[in-house]
Motif scaffolding. Sequence first.
Motif, PDB file in Angstrom:
ATOM      1  N   THR A  54      -1.928   3.295  -4.229  1.00 54.29           N
ATOM      2  CA  THR A  54      -1.748   2.776  -5.050  1.00 54.29           C
ATOM      3  C   THR A  54      -1.712   1.281  -3.917  1.00 54.29           C
ATOM      4  O   THR A  54      -1.035   1.079  -2.637  1.00 54.29           O
ATOM      5  N   LEU A  55      -2.500   0.135  -4.332  1.00 52.09           N
ATOM      6  CA  LEU A  55      -2.625  -1.062  -3.970  1.00 52.09           C
ATOM      7  C   LEU A  55      -2.142  -2.282  -4.747  1.00 52.09           C
ATOM      8  O   LEU A  55      -2.823  -2.126  -4.976  1.00 52.09           O
ATOM      9  N   THR A  56      -1.301  -3.016  -4.016  1.00 58.75           N
ATOM     10  CA  THR A  56      -0.315  -3.787  -5.353  1.00 58.75           C
ATOM     11  C   THR A  56      -1.326  -5.363  -4.489  1.00 58.75           C
ATOM     12  O   THR A  56      -0.558  -5.395  -3.236  1.00 58.75           O
ATOM     13  N   ILE A  57      -0.936  -6.053  -4.991  1.00 58.84           N
ATOM     14  CA  ILE A  57      -1.178  -7.327  -4.870  1.00 58.84           C
ATOM     15  C   ILE A  57      -0.515  -8.161  -5.439  1.00 58.84           C
ATOM     16  O   ILE A  57       0.169  -8.663  -6.810  1.00 58.84           O
ATOM     17  N   ASP A  58       0.547  -8.193  -4.703  1.00 55.73           N
ATOM     18  CA  ASP A  58       1.979  -9.056  -4.584  1.00 55.73           C
ATOM     19  C   ASP A  58       2.221 -10.875  -3.875  1.00 55.73           C
ATOM     20  O   ASP A  58       3.504 -10.510  -3.393  1.00 55.73           O
ATOM     21  N   ARG A  59       1.981 -11.595  -4.969  1.00 56.54           N
ATOM     22  CA  ARG A  59       1.916 -12.636  -4.466  1.00 56.54           C
ATOM     23  C   ARG A  59       2.629 -13.366  -5.966  1.00 56.54           C
ATOM     24  O   ARG A  59       1.692 -14.241  -6.396  1.00 56.54           O
ATOM     25  N   PRO A  60       3.361 -12.951  -6.676  1.00 60.52           N
ATOM     26  CA  PRO A  60       3.489 -13.133  -7.966  1.00 60.52           C
ATOM     27  C   PRO A  60       4.039 -14.750  -8.343  1.00 60.52           C
ATOM     28  O   PRO A  60       3.680 -15.565  -8.997  1.00 60.52           O
ATOM     29  N   LYS A  61       4.700 -15.577  -7.489  1.00 55.84           N
ATOM     30  CA  LYS A  61       4.742 -17.234  -7.573  1.00 55.84           C
ATOM     31  C   LYS A  61       3.572 -17.785  -7.640  1.00 55.84           C
ATOM     32  O   LYS A  61       3.709 -18.705  -8.457  1.00 55.84           O
ATOM     33  N   ALA A  62       2.519 -17.404  -6.781  1.00 59.06           N
ATOM     34  CA  ALA A  62       0.997 -17.804  -7.403  1.00 59.06           C
ATOM     35  C   ALA A  62       0.455 -17.244  -8.016  1.00 59.06           C
ATOM     36  O   ALA A  62      -1.328 -17.002  -8.686  1.00 59.06           O
ATOM     37  N   LEU A  63       0.963 -15.844  -8.761  1.00 60.39           N
ATOM     38  CA  LEU A  63       0.186 -15.376 -10.198  1.00 60.39           C
ATOM     39  C   LEU A  63      -0.746 -14.253  -9.130  1.00 60.39           C
ATOM     40  O   LEU A  63      -1.883 -14.051  -9.740  1.00 60.39           O
ATOM     41  N   ASN A  64      -0.285 -13.926  -8.199  1.00 63.67           N
ATOM     42  CA  ASN A  64      -1.157 -12.946  -7.175  1.00 63.67           C
ATOM     43  C   ASN A  64      -2.957 -13.470  -6.532  1.00 63.67           C
ATOM     44  O   ASN A  64      -3.582 -12.639  -6.389  1.00 63.67           O
ATOM     45  N   ALA A  65      -2.497 -15.229  -7.020  1.00 64.90           N
ATOM     46  CA  ALA A  65      -4.044 -15.292  -6.040  1.00 64.90           C
ATOM     47  C   ALA A  65      -4.438 -14.891  -4.972  1.00 64.90           C
ATOM     48  O   ALA A  65      -3.246 -14.521  -3.801  1.00 64.90           O
ATOM     49  N   LEU A  66      -6.111 -14.674  -4.642  1.00 68.10           N
ATOM     50  CA  LEU A  66      -6.700 -14.549  -3.084  1.00 68.10           C
ATOM     51  C   LEU A  66      -6.245 -15.642  -2.814  1.00 68.10           C
ATOM     52  O   LEU A  66      -7.546 -16.177  -2.658  1.00 68.10           O
ATOM     53  N   ASN A  67      -5.695 -15.861  -1.702  1.00 66.68           N
ATOM     54  CA  ASN A  67      -5.245 -16.617  -0.504  1.00 66.68           C
ATOM     55  C   ASN A  67      -6.316 -15.371   0.210  1.00 66.68           C
ATOM     56  O   ASN A  67      -7.171 -14.727   0.485  1.00 66.68           O
ATOM     57  N   SER A  68      -6.897 -16.507   1.648  1.00 66.47           N
ATOM     58  CA  SER A  68      -7.728 -15.696   2.738  1.00 66.47           C
ATOM     59  C   SER A  68      -6.599 -14.817   3.037  1.00 66.47           C
ATOM     60  O   SER A  68      -7.635 -13.613   3.322  1.00 66.47           O
ATOM     61  N   LEU A  95      -8.069   5.232  -5.145  1.00 69.47           N
ATOM     62  CA  LEU A  95      -7.140   4.127  -5.004  1.00 69.47           C
ATOM     63  C   LEU A  95      -6.730   3.297  -6.331  1.00 69.47           C
ATOM     64  O   LEU A  95      -7.997   2.950  -7.405  1.00 69.47           O
ATOM     65  N   ILE A  96      -6.071   3.128  -6.290  1.00 71.05           N
ATOM     66  CA  ILE A  96      -5.537   2.629  -7.701  1.00 71.05           C
ATOM     67  C   ILE A  96      -4.781   0.673  -7.374  1.00 71.05           C
ATOM     68  O   ILE A  96      -4.482   0.602  -6.583  1.00 71.05           O
ATOM     69  N   LEU A  97      -6.210   0.367  -7.986  1.00 69.32           N
ATOM     70  CA  LEU A  97      -5.775  -1.443  -7.472  1.00 69.32           C
ATOM     71  C   LEU A  97      -4.662  -2.214  -8.398  1.00 69.32           C
ATOM     72  O   LEU A  97      -5.095  -2.277  -9.498  1.00 69.32           O
ATOM     73  N   THR A  98      -3.816  -2.757  -8.526  1.00 64.05           N
ATOM     74  CA  THR A  98      -2.719  -3.365  -9.134  1.00 64.05           C
ATOM     75  C   THR A  98      -2.468  -4.928  -8.891  1.00 64.05           C
ATOM     76  O   THR A  98      -2.578  -4.425  -7.915  1.00 64.05           O
ATOM     77  N   LEU A 146       0.786  -1.392  -0.005  1.00 64.60           N
ATOM     78  CA  LEU A 146       0.326   0.037  -0.121  1.00 64.60           C
ATOM     79  C   LEU A 146       0.675   1.876   0.036  1.00 64.60           C
ATOM     80  O   LEU A 146       2.167   1.520   1.159  1.00 64.60           O
ATOM     81  N   GLU A 147       0.670   1.940  -1.263  1.00 64.82           N
ATOM     82  CA  GLU A 147       1.512   2.948  -1.356  1.00 64.82           C
ATOM     83  C   GLU A 147       1.368   4.109  -1.224  1.00 64.82           C
ATOM     84  O   GLU A 147      -0.018   4.184  -2.585  1.00 64.82           O
ATOM     85  N   SER A 148       1.193   5.570  -1.036  1.00 67.69           N
ATOM     86  CA  SER A 148       0.104   6.174  -1.199  1.00 67.69           C
ATOM     87  C   SER A 148       1.614   8.031  -1.612  1.00 67.69           C
ATOM     88  O   SER A 148       2.422   8.083  -1.533  1.00 67.69           O
ATOM     89  N   GLN A 149       0.917   8.296  -3.208  1.00 70.19           N
ATOM     90  CA  GLN A 149       1.437   9.393  -3.174  1.00 70.19           C
ATOM     91  C   GLN A 149       0.186  10.584  -2.864  1.00 70.19           C
ATOM     92  O   GLN A 149      -0.459  10.919  -4.224  1.00 70.19           O
ATOM     93  N   GLY A 150       0.932  11.437  -1.934  1.00 75.00           N
ATOM     94  CA  GLY A 150      -0.584  12.499  -2.348  1.00 75.00           C
ATOM     95  C   GLY A 150      -2.191  11.885  -1.721  1.00 75.00           C
ATOM     96  O   GLY A 150      -1.844  10.847  -1.012  1.00 75.00           O
ATOM     97  N   ALA A 179      -6.514  -3.281   4.557  1.00 72.38           N
ATOM     98  CA  ALA A 179      -6.030  -2.169   3.572  1.00 72.38           C
ATOM     99  C   ALA A 179      -7.720  -1.046   3.790  1.00 72.38           C
ATOM    100  O   ALA A 179      -6.461   0.113   3.676  1.00 72.38           O
ATOM    101  N   LEU A 180      -8.091  -1.833   3.264  1.00 75.54           N
ATOM    102  CA  LEU A 180      -9.134  -0.106   2.767  1.00 75.54           C
ATOM    103  C   LEU A 180      -9.776   0.403   3.345  1.00 75.54           C
ATOM    104  O   LEU A 180      -9.895   0.999   3.936  1.00 75.54           O
ATOM    105  N   GLN A 181      -9.632  -0.692   4.894  1.00 76.86           N
ATOM    106  CA  GLN A 181     -10.021   0.156   6.674  1.00 76.86           C
ATOM    107  C   GLN A 181      -9.639   1.363   6.933  1.00 76.86           C
ATOM    108  O   GLN A 181      -9.680   2.158   7.350  1.00 76.86           O
ATOM    109  N   SER A 182      -7.954   0.855   6.501  1.00 75.93           N
ATOM    110  CA  SER A 182      -6.990   2.308   6.537  1.00 75.93           C
ATOM    111  C   SER A 182      -6.981   3.327   6.474  1.00 75.93           C
ATOM    112  O   SER A 182      -6.548   3.894   6.719  1.00 75.93           O
TER     113      SER A 182
END
Length: 258
Positions: free
Chosen positions: A16-30, A50-53, A8-12, A39-42
Motif C-alpha cells: 500500500t502506497l499512501t500519499i500522506d500530506r493531509p494538511k494540504a489534502l495530499n496535494a502533489l508537490n514535486s 499495489l494499492i494507492l490511497t 509504503l507498507e507491504s503485507q506479503g 517508491a515505484l522504482q523500489s
Amino acid sequence: MAYENIRLESQGPVTTLTIDRPKALNALNSKTLQEIESALQSLTSETRVLILTGGGEKSFVAGADIAEMSAISASQAREFAALGHRVMAALESLPCVTIAAVNGFALGGGCELALGCDLIYASEKAKLGLPEVSLGVIPGFGGTQRLARLVGKMRAKELIFTGGHIPAAQAKEYGLVLEVLPPEQLMEHCRTVATKMLKNGPLAISQAKRVIEFGADQDLRAANELERQGFAALFGSEDQREGMKAFLEKRAAAFTGK
Ligand code: HXC
C-alpha cells in the motif's frame, strides 16, 4: 528508504502506497511526486498488487500543489508535468496490478493519478474531477488523454470544461470508477479483489496488463499481434506448465511467477 510525504507498507504480496500530506489534502508537490517515483522504482517482484490511497479523512489527492505551481515558470511547468507523466507511465509499466482506492477528493493531478492505475474503486465520500480550467490551466499529468480514452471524448470535454467535482456514484455511471463502497469497506474491498488475483499466475497477469495497456493505443491488427506474442511468450514458463498441469490433476495451481 525514509519518505516524508508518502508511506509504503507491504503485507506479503500486497503493498500500500499512501500519499500522506493531509494538511494540504495530499496535494502533489514535486517532492511527493519524486517520492512516489522512487517508491515505484523500489518495488520488487514480491509486490503483486499495489494499492494507492490517501492519508487522512478527506482526500485521496486534491491535485497538484497549487502553491508550488503558482510560482513556477513555463519551463519549470514543463519539467513538473514531465515528472507527473513519468509517474503515470511508471504505474502503467509496472508488472504488478495497481489499484486506486479513492477515499476522498481526487481532483486534478489526483484524478490523473487514479487514472494511471489499472483499477479505480471509490468511497461513497469521494469526489472526482479535473478542475484545472478554474485555475487557468489544463490537466497536465495525462488527464486529457486518459479520461477521454476511458469515458469518451465528449464526457471528458464536459468534465474538463466545467471543472466540476462529481460524486463517486456519478463517476461510476460514467465508467470512471468501478465500484463505490462505504468508506470503511473501501480498503477491505481492494484487498479482496487483490486476493482473487493472487490465486492466478503472476506472469500471466503481468503479460495481460502489458498487452491491454500497450495494445489500447494501437490499431486492432497491431494490438492482436501484441496479444499473440504475449500469449506465446508464456509457454515454457513454469507458471504455464503448473497452471495447466494443476487443472488436469484437479488441484489448485501453485504459481511461482517463473
Ligand atoms: C495545494 C491545497 C490543494 C492543492 C487543498 N489544499 N488542495 N494546497 N494544492 N491542490 C490545501 C488548502 O490550501 C488548505 O490549506 C488545505 O489544503 C485544506 O483545504 P481547504 O480548501 O481548506 O478544504 P475544503 O474547504 O474542504 O475544500 C477542499 C477542496 C479544495 C474542494 C478539495 O481544497 C480545493 O478546491 N482544492 C484545490 C483542488 C484543485 O483545484 N485541484 C487541481 C489542482 S491543478 P490551508 O493552509 O489553507 O489550511 C492540478 C494540475 C495537475 O492538479 C497537472 C500539473 C502539471
